[in-house]
Design a protein around this motif. Structure first.
Motif, PDB file in Angstrom:
ATOM      1  N   LEU A  84       0.923  -1.362  -0.035  1.00  0.00           N
ATOM      2  CA  LEU A  84      -0.101  -0.146  -0.205  1.00  0.00           C
ATOM      3  C   LEU A  84       0.968   1.313   0.034  1.00  0.00           C
ATOM      4  CD1 LEU A  84      -2.870  -0.865   2.566  1.00  0.00           C
ATOM      5  CD2 LEU A  84      -2.814  -0.989  -0.094  1.00  0.00           C
ATOM      6  N   ALA A  85       2.110   1.155  -0.190  1.00  0.00           N
ATOM      7  CA  ALA A  85       3.166   2.388  -0.209  1.00  0.00           C
ATOM      8  C   ALA A  85       2.693   3.083   0.970  1.00  0.00           C
ATOM      9  CB  ALA A  85       2.768   3.181  -1.518  1.00  0.00           C
ATOM     10  N   SER A  86       2.551   2.539   2.225  1.00  0.00           N
ATOM     11  CA  SER A  86       2.315   3.116   3.656  1.00  0.00           C
ATOM     12  C   SER A  86       1.287   4.152   3.748  1.00  0.00           C
ATOM     13  CB  SER A  86       3.727   3.830   3.871  1.00  0.00           C
ATOM     14  OG  SER A  86       4.724   2.730   4.152  1.00  0.00           O
ATOM     15  N   ARG A  87       0.192   3.814   2.704  1.00  0.00           N
ATOM     16  CA  ARG A  87      -0.908   4.631   2.578  1.00  0.00           C
ATOM     17  C   ARG A  87      -0.698   6.154   2.334  1.00  0.00           C
ATOM     18  NH1 ARG A  87      -4.705   0.837   5.022  1.00  0.00           N
ATOM     19  NH2 ARG A  87      -3.359  -0.604   6.261  1.00  0.00           N
ATOM     20  N   THR A  88       0.280   6.464   1.430  1.00  0.00           N
ATOM     21  CA  THR A  88       0.674   8.095   1.403  1.00  0.00           C
ATOM     22  C   THR A  88       0.156   8.607  -0.245  1.00  0.00           C
ATOM     23  OG1 THR A  88       2.571   7.143   0.167  1.00  0.00           O
ATOM     24  CG2 THR A  88       2.537   7.746   2.575  1.00  0.00           C
TER      25      THR A  88
ATOM     26  N   GLY B 279      -1.556  10.687  -2.653  1.00  0.00           N
ATOM     27  CA  GLY B 279      -2.170  12.097  -2.961  1.00  0.00           C
ATOM     28  C   GLY B 279      -3.238  12.001  -4.158  1.00  0.00           C
ATOM     29  N   THR B 280      -3.994  12.962  -4.511  1.00  0.00           N
ATOM     30  CA  THR B 280      -5.097  12.951  -5.378  1.00  0.00           C
ATOM     31  C   THR B 280      -4.736  12.407  -6.857  1.00  0.00           C
ATOM     32  OG1 THR B 280      -6.293  14.703  -4.384  1.00  0.00           O
ATOM     33  CG2 THR B 280      -6.863  14.317  -6.631  1.00  0.00           C
ATOM     34  N   VAL B 281      -3.534  13.253  -7.236  1.00  0.00           N
ATOM     35  CA  VAL B 281      -2.990  12.700  -8.622  1.00  0.00           C
ATOM     36  C   VAL B 281      -2.689  11.345  -8.753  1.00  0.00           C
ATOM     37  CG1 VAL B 281      -1.305  13.209 -10.672  1.00  0.00           C
ATOM     38  CG2 VAL B 281      -2.410  14.788  -9.321  1.00  0.00           C
ATOM     39  N   VAL B 282      -1.835  10.789  -7.679  1.00  0.00           N
ATOM     40  CA  VAL B 282      -1.267   9.489  -8.021  1.00  0.00           C
ATOM     41  C   VAL B 282      -2.509   8.409  -7.495  1.00  0.00           C
ATOM     42  CG1 VAL B 282       0.197   7.842  -6.892  1.00  0.00           C
ATOM     43  CG2 VAL B 282       1.020   9.971  -7.244  1.00  0.00           C
ATOM     44  N   LEU B 283      -3.428   8.755  -6.803  1.00  0.00           N
ATOM     45  CA  LEU B 283      -4.384   7.904  -6.507  1.00  0.00           C
ATOM     46  C   LEU B 283      -5.351   7.901  -7.786  1.00  0.00           C
ATOM     47  CD1 LEU B 283      -6.146   5.846  -4.659  1.00  0.00           C
ATOM     48  CD2 LEU B 283      -7.371   7.912  -3.817  1.00  0.00           C
ATOM     49  N   LEU B 284      -5.840   8.850  -8.073  1.00  0.00           N
ATOM     50  CA  LEU B 284      -6.685   8.705  -9.400  1.00  0.00           C
ATOM     51  C   LEU B 284      -6.149   8.184 -10.557  1.00  0.00           C
ATOM     52  CD1 LEU B 284      -9.489  10.210 -10.525  1.00  0.00           C
ATOM     53  CD2 LEU B 284      -8.116  12.024 -11.049  1.00  0.00           C
ATOM     54  N   PHE B 285      -4.669   8.413 -10.800  1.00  0.00           N
ATOM     55  CA  PHE B 285      -4.120   7.698 -12.146  1.00  0.00           C
ATOM     56  C   PHE B 285      -3.829   6.273 -11.795  1.00  0.00           C
ATOM     57  CE2 PHE B 285      -3.955  11.772 -13.968  1.00  0.00           C
ATOM     58  CZ  PHE B 285      -3.924  11.553 -15.360  1.00  0.00           C
ATOM     59  N   THR B 286      -3.499   5.895 -10.389  1.00  0.00           N
ATOM     60  CA  THR B 286      -3.320   4.666 -10.499  1.00  0.00           C
ATOM     61  C   THR B 286      -4.491   3.655 -10.363  1.00  0.00           C
ATOM     62  OG1 THR B 286      -2.058   2.856  -8.954  1.00  0.00           O
ATOM     63  CG2 THR B 286      -3.535   4.582  -7.809  1.00  0.00           C
ATOM     64  N   VAL B 287      -5.602   4.154  -9.954  1.00  0.00           N
ATOM     65  CA  VAL B 287      -6.971   3.789 -10.129  1.00  0.00           C
ATOM     66  C   VAL B 287      -7.141   3.479 -11.680  1.00  0.00           C
ATOM     67  CG1 VAL B 287      -9.236   3.242  -9.705  1.00  0.00           C
ATOM     68  CG2 VAL B 287      -7.703   3.986  -8.050  1.00  0.00           C
ATOM     69  N   PHE B 288      -7.110   4.512 -12.318  1.00  0.00           N
ATOM     70  CA  PHE B 288      -7.519   4.889 -14.036  1.00  0.00           C
ATOM     71  C   PHE B 288      -6.564   3.597 -14.616  1.00  0.00           C
ATOM     72  CE2 PHE B 288      -6.180   7.301 -17.705  1.00  0.00           C
ATOM     73  CZ  PHE B 288      -7.249   7.207 -18.307  1.00  0.00           C
ATOM     74  N   ALA B 289      -5.197   3.863 -14.410  1.00  0.00           N
ATOM     75  CA  ALA B 289      -4.478   2.887 -15.251  1.00  0.00           C
ATOM     76  C   ALA B 289      -4.506   1.588 -14.814  1.00  0.00           C
ATOM     77  CB  ALA B 289      -2.833   3.483 -15.034  1.00  0.00           C
ATOM     78  N   THR B 290      -4.875   1.203 -13.322  1.00  0.00           N
ATOM     79  CA  THR B 290      -5.030  -0.047 -13.110  1.00  0.00           C
ATOM     80  C   THR B 290      -6.383  -0.772 -13.555  1.00  0.00           C
ATOM     81  OG1 THR B 290      -4.031   0.108 -10.901  1.00  0.00           O
ATOM     82  CG2 THR B 290      -5.649  -1.523 -11.187  1.00  0.00           C
ATOM     83  N   LEU B 291      -7.542   0.078 -14.086  1.00  0.00           N
ATOM     84  CA  LEU B 291      -8.533  -0.381 -14.802  1.00  0.00           C
ATOM     85  C   LEU B 291      -8.489  -0.560 -16.225  1.00  0.00           C
ATOM     86  CD1 LEU B 291     -11.526   1.168 -12.801  1.00  0.00           C
ATOM     87  CD2 LEU B 291     -10.610  -1.173 -12.546  1.00  0.00           C
TER      88      LEU B 291
ATOM     89  N   GLY C 268      -9.493   1.236   7.428  1.00  0.00           N
ATOM     90  CA  GLY C 268      -8.129   0.942   7.163  1.00  0.00           C
ATOM     91  C   GLY C 268      -7.414   2.002   8.119  1.00  0.00           C
ATOM     92  N   GLN C 269      -7.663   3.174   7.985  1.00  0.00           N
ATOM     93  CA  GLN C 269      -6.949   4.054   8.965  1.00  0.00           C
ATOM     94  C   GLN C 269      -6.972   3.840  10.298  1.00  0.00           C
ATOM     95  OE1 GLN C 269      -5.204   7.441   7.936  1.00  0.00           O
ATOM     96  NE2 GLN C 269      -5.357   6.202   6.034  1.00  0.00           N
ATOM     97  N   ARG C 270      -8.068   3.169  10.841  1.00  0.00           N
ATOM     98  CA  ARG C 270      -8.247   2.850  12.344  1.00  0.00           C
ATOM     99  C   ARG C 270      -7.545   1.869  12.444  1.00  0.00           C
ATOM    100  NH1 ARG C 270     -13.421   3.824  16.035  1.00  0.00           N
ATOM    101  NH2 ARG C 270     -12.473   5.879  15.775  1.00  0.00           N
ATOM    102  N   HIS C 271      -7.784   0.651  11.808  1.00  0.00           N
ATOM    103  CA  HIS C 271      -7.322  -0.715  11.994  1.00  0.00           C
ATOM    104  C   HIS C 271      -6.269  -1.145  11.275  1.00  0.00           C
ATOM    105  CE1 HIS C 271     -10.758  -1.104  14.670  1.00  0.00           C
ATOM    106  NE2 HIS C 271     -11.499  -0.683  13.612  1.00  0.00           N
TER     107      HIS C 271
ATOM    108  N   ASN D 145      -9.921  -2.632  -5.204  1.00  0.00           N
ATOM    109  CA  ASN D 145     -10.592  -2.195  -3.918  1.00  0.00           C
ATOM    110  C   ASN D 145      -9.041  -2.176  -2.982  1.00  0.00           C
ATOM    111  OD1 ASN D 145     -10.966  -4.028  -1.109  1.00  0.00           O
ATOM    112  ND2 ASN D 145     -13.143  -3.542  -2.262  1.00  0.00           N
ATOM    113  N   GLN D 146      -7.892  -2.450  -2.935  1.00  0.00           N
ATOM    114  CA  GLN D 146      -6.876  -2.374  -2.199  1.00  0.00           C
ATOM    115  C   GLN D 146      -6.639  -0.687  -2.174  1.00  0.00           C
ATOM    116  OE1 GLN D 146      -3.938  -5.265  -2.806  1.00  0.00           O
ATOM    117  NE2 GLN D 146      -4.021  -5.635  -0.591  1.00  0.00           N
ATOM    118  N   ARG D 147      -6.784  -0.311  -3.233  1.00  0.00           N
ATOM    119  CA  ARG D 147      -6.370   1.314  -3.240  1.00  0.00           C
ATOM    120  C   ARG D 147      -7.546   2.176  -2.393  1.00  0.00           C
ATOM    121  NH1 ARG D 147      -3.854  -1.016  -7.087  1.00  0.00           N
ATOM    122  NH2 ARG D 147      -2.296  -0.007  -8.327  1.00  0.00           N
TER     123      ARG D 147
END
Length: 510
Positions: free
Chosen positions: A37-41, A43-55, A102-105, A258-260
């Motif tokens: 999970l890259a230590s849950r770090t 940001g918007t651009v990376v999260l958006l594009f990693t979901v985008f490219a993954t799909l 995920g943040q809590r547990h 889902n993991q993202r």
């Protein structure tokens, strides 16, 4: 010489992606959470594009244009408007609550999250087994797409098996080295590259055709006038909604997507990302699927051979060899960005939800990290062998595109069966362990039976067909899963080790 140039361009792109992975490796901690999970770090651009490219996989780049080529441009509605909107809603309904948990547990997988709620290693392993069962053919889909693309682009000079093997080897290298951080960085690069190249391809073809859109439309009017009308025997409302719902709900349960949901750095990042999602997917789907439709109007039917897809054909006809290679490199980027994430997620589901709780509960972080990297290679090589077998005719399909749609539709529907029981568990306190187990198992068994058993005449009804009253069997199985979860939960008591407050008490963003 042309084939050598094309392969050189694609291999150069692969080395660029590998270089990004090596850079990420230098910053990756040797812990399972950082690897997964890259230590849950994000940001918007990376999260958006990693979901985008993954799909955006081979299903998009080859299955989508081939479907538009054969049946018309309404596929843009199915994959663009419908799934852009439905999945964005699910990103909030499922993803936001998962992120809070995920943040809590500290959850890394969906199985961990459900296993804690229901106090059950069995629930955790069940989710992992079902997910791995459907993930395997979807990894195959990417390898089939890559091998077919390279073979078509080079006119068969580079055979299917060699192309699939080349792409798989590069994926193994940078996934094993870099983990989620490297994947997310390459996804951002590959997502931007995909967008630029597919729009450039559409514009290039439009300018290269004498008369442009007028000529294309005249060809469509002469050969397939029904392409100008909304709907057909293939694009019935029920059929389109079956595809759209199955794909959107299936995507929400894909392990790599889902993991993202766990990986966003903040609540703001997560919410901003799903708000931008429908716009981003339409920017890719519109030009890619229009290219498939245009190929019909340009009379390219005779150029389609067994084992080929329409995208390399139209690019080979109307663009220079070097440009066609760049676009195919973009398509291969889509496949790699899907497969690498699938390999990583598949490894995490196996190590954390099956191996750790069932085989070795004392597994250390360092040993889990090592096991995860080995698992990536094993999973990829097994899928490669199966994809070569499938391309050789196991599915009885005439083209790579039809194989991709067959496998993709099957896997989307399989994952979609998980969605409604999971949503119930997240939002209905009364869900019991027996309810969630039955809600997962029953629709899976029925869905597999209807897809793999032969049709059986049963009085006025034929059992095990693909559709009933126009609706795909995946929709009926989803409803069945919902009803079974509710019914069994209603008649069973919650076990003492179930934590009914886990998803509800004090759950808010910090």
């Amino acid at each position: 010489m042309t084939a050598t140039l094309q392969l050189g361009i694609i291999v150069a792109y692969l080395f660029i992606a590998l270089g990004v992975g090596l850079l990420a490796y230098r910053l990756t901690e040797r812990t399972a959470e950082d690897f997964y999970l890259a230590s849950r770090t994000f940001g918007t651009v990376v999260l958006l594009f990693t979901v985008f490219a993954t799909l955006l996989s081979a299903f998009t780049f080859f299955g989508g244009p081939d479907t538009s080529y054969a049946f018309g441009p309404e596929w843009i509605l199915v994959m663009g408007l419908m799934d852009g909107i439905i999945f964005a809603v699910l990103w909030y309904v499922v993803g936001y609550k998962q992120w809070l948990l995920g943040q809590r547990h500290g959850y890394v997988t969906l199985g961990e999250m459900l296993g804690d709620r229901f106090g059950s290693t069995g629930v955790r392993a069940l989710v992992a087994v079902v997910s791995l069962f459907w993930l395997f053919p979807y990894v195959m889909l990417q390898q089939i797409g890559a091998g077919g693309a390279l073979s078509a682009l080079t006119g068969g000079a580079f055979p299917f098996w060699a192309g699939a093997t080349l792409i798989t080897a590069f994926m193994i290298l940078y996934v094993v080295l870099a983990g989620m951080r490297g994947i997310a960085w390459t996804d951002t690069l590959q997502g931007a590259f995909m967008l630029v190249m597919v729009w450039a391809a559409a514009l290039w073809v439009l300018l290269a055709v004498d008369g442009g859109l007028t000529t294309i439309n005249a060809g469509l009017e002469a050969t397939r006038p029904e392409f100008f009308a909304l709907g057909s025997d293939f694009y019935t409302p029920a059929n389109m909604l079956t595809f759209a719902i199955s794909i959107a709900f299936g995507v929400a349960m894909f392990p790599q997507v889902n993991q993202r949901f766990f990986a966003a750095s903040s609540e703001t990042v997560l919410k901003r990302s799903f708000a931008l999602w429908p716009v981003l997917v339409l920017l890719l789907f519109v030009p890619a699927f229009l290219l498939g439709t245009w190929a019909t109007g340009l009379g390219l039917e005779a150029d389609i051979g067994a084992g080929e897809s329409i995208l390399p054909v139209i690019l080979g006809e109307y663009t220079p060899a070097w440009f066609a290679a760049l676009v195919i490199a973009g398509a291969i980027a889509a496949m790699m960005s899907s497969s690498d994430s699938m390999l990583l997620s598949g490894s995490s589901y196996f190590t954390r939800d099956i191996y750790r709780p069932v085989v070795d509960a004392s597994l250390s972080e360092r040993r889990e990290d090592l096991l995860a990297r080995v698992g990536v290679a094993v999973f990829a090589i097994a899928a490669l062998a199966a994809s070569i077998w499938a391309e050789a005719g196991a599915f009885g399909a005439d083209s790579v595109g039809s194989i991709l749609v067959t496998i993709g539709d099957l896997a989307f529907g399989g994952f979609a069966q998980l969605a409604l029981p999971v949503i119930l568990a997240l939002y209905w306190r009364r869900t019991t362990r027996g309810g969630i187990v039955a809600g997962i198992l029953v629709p899976q068994v029925v869905y597999v039976a209807f897809n793999f058993l032969p049709e059986v005449p049963l009085g006025p009804v034929t059992l095990f067909t693909d559709t009933y009253f126009g609706w795909g069997v995946s929709i009926y199985c989803m409803v069945l899963g919902l009803l079974v979860t509710v019914a069994v939960s209603t008649v069973t008591a919650q076990s003492p080790d179930e934590d009914t407050d886990l998803y509800f008490e004090g759950l808010s963003a910090d």
